[in-house]
Write a protein that holds these residues in place. Structure first.
Motif, PDB file in Angstrom:
ATOM      1  N   ILE A 109      -8.462   0.315  -2.166  1.00  0.00           N
ATOM      2  CA  ILE A 109      -7.197   0.033  -2.506  1.00  0.00           C
ATOM      3  C   ILE A 109      -6.317   1.324  -2.478  1.00  0.00           C
ATOM      4  O   ILE A 109      -6.378   2.216  -3.586  1.00  0.00           O
ATOM      5  CB  ILE A 109      -7.266  -0.650  -3.901  1.00  0.00           C
ATOM      6  CG1 ILE A 109      -7.890  -1.669  -3.685  1.00  0.00           C
ATOM      7  CG2 ILE A 109      -5.600  -1.104  -4.190  1.00  0.00           C
ATOM      8  CD1 ILE A 109      -8.175  -2.578  -5.227  1.00  0.00           C
TER       9      ILE A 109
ATOM     10  N   GLU B 263      -8.377  -2.974   1.309  1.00  0.00           N
ATOM     11  CA  GLU B 263      -8.207  -2.761   2.824  1.00  0.00           C
ATOM     12  C   GLU B 263      -9.417  -2.131   3.313  1.00  0.00           C
ATOM     13  O   GLU B 263     -10.262  -1.685   2.406  1.00  0.00           O
ATOM     14  CB  GLU B 263      -7.117  -1.814   3.151  1.00  0.00           C
ATOM     15  CG  GLU B 263      -5.683  -2.113   2.812  1.00  0.00           C
ATOM     16  CD  GLU B 263      -4.682  -0.935   2.904  1.00  0.00           C
ATOM     17  OE1 GLU B 263      -5.154  -0.007   3.677  1.00  0.00           O
ATOM     18  OE2 GLU B 263      -3.694  -1.205   2.407  1.00  0.00           O
ATOM     19  N   GLU B 264      -9.882  -2.123   4.765  1.00  0.00           N
ATOM     20  CA  GLU B 264     -10.770  -1.524   5.143  1.00  0.00           C
ATOM     21  C   GLU B 264     -10.903  -0.249   5.081  1.00  0.00           C
ATOM     22  O   GLU B 264      -9.939   0.282   5.449  1.00  0.00           O
ATOM     23  CB  GLU B 264     -10.879  -2.048   6.514  1.00  0.00           C
ATOM     24  CG  GLU B 264     -12.474  -1.884   7.498  1.00  0.00           C
ATOM     25  CD  GLU B 264     -13.614  -2.450   6.709  1.00  0.00           C
ATOM     26  OE1 GLU B 264     -14.524  -2.218   7.083  1.00  0.00           O
ATOM     27  OE2 GLU B 264     -13.119  -3.549   6.324  1.00  0.00           O
TER      28      GLU B 264
ATOM     29  N   ARG C 165     -11.071   3.459   5.970  1.00  0.00           N
ATOM     30  CA  ARG C 165     -11.120   4.249   7.249  1.00  0.00           C
ATOM     31  C   ARG C 165     -12.333   5.511   7.631  1.00  0.00           C
ATOM     32  O   ARG C 165     -12.985   5.556   8.210  1.00  0.00           O
ATOM     33  CB  ARG C 165      -9.851   4.722   7.346  1.00  0.00           C
ATOM     34  CG  ARG C 165      -8.803   3.600   7.555  1.00  0.00           C
ATOM     35  CD  ARG C 165      -7.164   4.243   7.940  1.00  0.00           C
ATOM     36  NE  ARG C 165      -6.290   2.976   7.726  1.00  0.00           N
ATOM     37  CZ  ARG C 165      -5.122   3.173   7.775  1.00  0.00           C
ATOM     38  NH1 ARG C 165      -4.425   4.419   7.992  1.00  0.00           N
ATOM     39  NH2 ARG C 165      -4.392   2.237   7.773  1.00  0.00           N
TER      40      ARG C 165
ATOM     41  N   GLY D 180     -14.298  -2.215   0.209  1.00  0.00           N
ATOM     42  CA  GLY D 180     -12.961  -1.827   0.493  1.00  0.00           C
ATOM     43  C   GLY D 180     -12.521  -0.830  -0.218  1.00  0.00           C
ATOM     44  O   GLY D 180     -13.146  -0.195  -0.996  1.00  0.00           O
TER      45      GLY D 180
ATOM     46  N   ALA E  76      -0.697   0.289  -1.945  1.00  0.00           N
ATOM     47  CA  ALA E  76      -0.995  -1.020  -2.131  1.00  0.00           C
ATOM     48  C   ALA E  76      -0.788  -1.714  -3.376  1.00  0.00           C
ATOM     49  O   ALA E  76      -0.303  -2.744  -3.677  1.00  0.00           O
ATOM     50  CB  ALA E  76      -2.240  -1.516  -1.310  1.00  0.00           C
TER      51      ALA E  76
ATOM     52  N   HIS F 195      -4.975   6.136   3.873  1.00  0.00           N
ATOM     53  CA  HIS F 195      -4.499   4.943   3.864  1.00  0.00           C
ATOM     54  C   HIS F 195      -2.911   4.903   3.234  1.00  0.00           C
ATOM     55  O   HIS F 195      -2.642   5.853   2.519  1.00  0.00           O
ATOM     56  CB  HIS F 195      -5.188   4.188   2.828  1.00  0.00           C
ATOM     57  CG  HIS F 195      -6.751   3.792   3.294  1.00  0.00           C
ATOM     58  ND1 HIS F 195      -7.034   2.652   3.815  1.00  0.00           N
ATOM     59  CD2 HIS F 195      -7.598   4.677   3.045  1.00  0.00           C
ATOM     60  CE1 HIS F 195      -8.306   2.818   3.954  1.00  0.00           C
ATOM     61  NE2 HIS F 195      -8.990   3.832   3.507  1.00  0.00           N
TER      62      HIS F 195
END
Length: 449
Positions: free
Chosen positions: A402, A279-280, A282, A400, A406, A442
Motif C-alpha cells: 500500500i 497494489e501488486e 514492483r 501486496g 493510495a 509505487h
C-alpha cells in the motif's frame, strides 16, 4: 459448499396471488397490484448461502426481508419459486417432515426474545430440545453448555424478568444453539437492544461464529450492522433484491442510486480494508541476489528500495538503493600504476559478485499489516515506515503493498464524502507531501498526474 438455495421466490398476499405473480412477471409494479387488493411482499428473490457463511438481508421497513426469512424455514409458503436446504425442496416437503426439519436443523432467533416467563433460563434454553423429545437430563446438559457459550453460565436458575434485555436475547440465542441446528435464522435479533448492548451482542455472534461455523441468515435494517456482520449482504427494496455482494462491493460499487444513498454516510475507513487498496509489489529481490542484480531491479523499477522475498514470496525484509550502492563502492578497490606519481584509479574487483549478497544488506525490521485490516487501522503502521506498507498473509507471504499516496487517497475520498463544503479534514492534512515518491517505485504516476 452451498447449503441454502433460493430460486425465484415470490410471496403475494391477497386475492388471486398466482395472478399477482404473473402480473409482476409481465412488468407490473407493487403499487399497481396494491390498487387491485394484492400485496407483493417478495418479488423474484434468488440467492445462495454457503455453509458457514453469515448472509445478511438488509432493507427498510416494508422491504420484504422478514417475509423472505419466514419462507426459508417453511413458516410461509412461497407463491412461486422454491427453497432448497441441503438439496431438499422445502416447498415440496410434507408438513410432518417440515416440522421435523425446523425442530432439528433450522433454528430461529426472534427480535423480541420470545422467552417463556414461567420457565427458568435453563428451561427456556432447553425448550427446542424438549420439542425434539430429548430426555430431561440430556436436554438440560446441552442447554447448560449453550448458556455457557453465550456467557450465561451461572444464570440457569434465574427467571427471564431478572435479566437485562441483552441477557434475555442471549437466552434466545442459547436456545437456538442448544439444538445444534445447522442453519440459524435471525430476524432483527438485536434491533430492540440499546446501542452498547447491541454492539456487545454483535461481538458475541462474531466470536461464536469463529468457533461454531454455523450458516446464518441475519435480517437487519441497520447498514452498519450488516457491514459488520455479513460475509455477504443482500439489499432489498420494495420486495426485490437490488444488490448482493460483500460490504466492500456494496460500498464501492453500488448497483443503483438507492444503494448509493444507503451507503453515503458509512464510515469507509472502518469497512474498506487493506485488501481493497493494496497494489501488486514492483521492486522485488531475492536474499541471495548479488548487489549488481539488486541494483538492476531498482533501476528498472525506478525505485529507491525493494522488498526482499524468497520462495512463495516469503517476506524477509527491505533493502535500499543507498545500501546497495555502498556495497558496490566497497567492492571497488584502488589500484596504483607502477609509474611514480601516477594517479590512483579504481578497477572492478574480480570478486565483486562473490562477496555481499542482499541478505547481508537488508533490513529485517519490516512494517507489515494483514489484508483484513480496516483503513482506519493502517495509519499507525504506515507512519512507522518510509516504504509502502507491506500486506502479508498468516504465513508471512507478501500479498501486496500500500503506497502512502493510495492510503491517503482512500481516506481523502471518505473525507470528501463527509464534508460536502470542501473544507479540509484531518485526512487532508495528512496528505501534505503525499505527492512524494514511494521508495519502492509505487505512486509515481499518481504523483506526476
Amino acid at each position: 459448499m452451498t447449503q441454502l438455495v433460493v430460486e425465484h421466490v415470490s410471496k403475494v398476499f391477497g386475492r388471486k396471488p398466482k395472478e399477482g405473480v404473473r402480473r409482476l412477471q409481465e412488468g407490473a409494479d407493487r403499487e399497481q397490484l396494491r390498487e387491485e387488493g394484492t400485496t407483493a411482499a417478495v418479488v423474484d428473490a434468488s440467492f445462495t448461502v454457503e455453509q458457514g457463511e453469515i448472509f445478511v438481508v438488509m432493507g427498510l421497513s416494508g422491504s420484504g426481508k422478514s417475509t423472505l426469512l419466514r419462507m426459508l424455514n417453511g413458516l410461509l409458503e412461497p407463491t412461486s419459486g422454491r427453497v432448497l436446504f441441503d438439496g431438499r425442496d422445502l416447498t415440496a416437503l410434507p408438513a410432518k417432515a417440515l416440522r421435523d426439519l425446523r425442530s432439528r436443523r433450522i433454528s430461529m432467533v426472534f427480535q423480541h426474545f420470545a422467552l417463556f416467563p414461567h420457565r427458568s433460563v435453563l428451561e427456556n434454553a432447553a425448550y427446542g430440545l424438549e420439542v425434539q423429545g430429548l430426555p430431561r437430563a440430556e436436554r438440560e446438559k446441552k442447554a447448560a453448555e449453550a448458556l455457557e457459550l453465550v456467557g450465561l453460565g451461572g444464570w440457569e436458575k434465574s427467571w427471564p424478568d431478572e435479566l437485562s434485555g441483552g441477557m434475555q436475547q442471549r437466552v434466545g440465542l442459547a436456545r437456538a444453539l442448544a439444538t445444534d441446528a445447522e442453519l440459524l435464522l435471525m430476524d432483527e435479533s438485536f434491533s430492540a437492544l440499546d446501542p452498547l448492548i447491541r454492539r456487545d451482542m454483535q461481538d458475541q455472534l462474531i466470536d461464536l461464529q469463529r468457533r461454531l461455523h454455523k450458516t446464518i441468515v441475519f435480517i437487519t435494517h441497520d447498514l452498519n450492522e450488516a457491514m459488520r456482520l455479513g460475509d455477504r449482504i443482500a439489499v432489498m427494496r420494495d420486495g426485490r433484491i437490488v444488490q448482493i455482494g460483500t460490504a466492500q462491493d456494496i460500498l464501492t460499487e453500488p448497483a443503483d442510486d438507492y444503494v448509493a444513498s444507503f451507503v453515503q454516510d458509512v464510515d469507509r475507513s472502518r469497512v474498506l480494508t487493506a485488501a481493497s487498496i493494496m497494489e501488486e509489489p514492483r521492486a522485488l529481490v531475492g536474499p541471495d541476489d548479488a548487489p549488481r542484480a539488486a541494483m538492476r531491479v531498482l533501476r528498472t523499477d525506478h525505485a529507491s528500495a525493494a522488498f526482499v522475498v524468497e520462495g512463495g514470496r516469503k517476506l524477509l525484509g527491505t533493502v535500499t538503493e543507498e545500501r546497495v550502492e555502498r556495497a558496490l563502492d566497497e567492492q571497488q578497490r584502488p589500484q596504483s600504476l607502477e609509474q611514480p606519481g601516477a594517479a590512483l584509479h579504481k578497477t572492478p574487483n574480480p570478486s565483486a559478485d562473490e562477496g555481499d549478497t542482499v541478505r547481508d544488506l537488508m533490513d529485517t525490521d519490516c512494517v507489515t499489516t494483514r489484508a483484513d485490516t480496516p483503513l482506519s487501522g493502517l495509519l499507525t503502521p504506515a507512519s512507522r515506515t518510509t516504504m509502502p506498507l507491506a500486506v502479508v498473509d498468516g504465513d508471512g507471504r507478501l500479498k501486496g503493498v500500500i503506497p502512502r499516496v493510495a492510503l491517503l487517497a482512500a481516506l481523502g475520498d471518505h473525507a470528501d464524502g463527509d464534508h460536502a463544503d470542501g473544507q479540509p479534514t484531518d485526512g487532508h492534512h495528512l496528505g501534505e507531501g503525499a505527492a512524494d515518491e514511494d521508495p519502492a517505485g509505487h505512486g509515481r504516476e499518481a504523483a506526476s498526474a
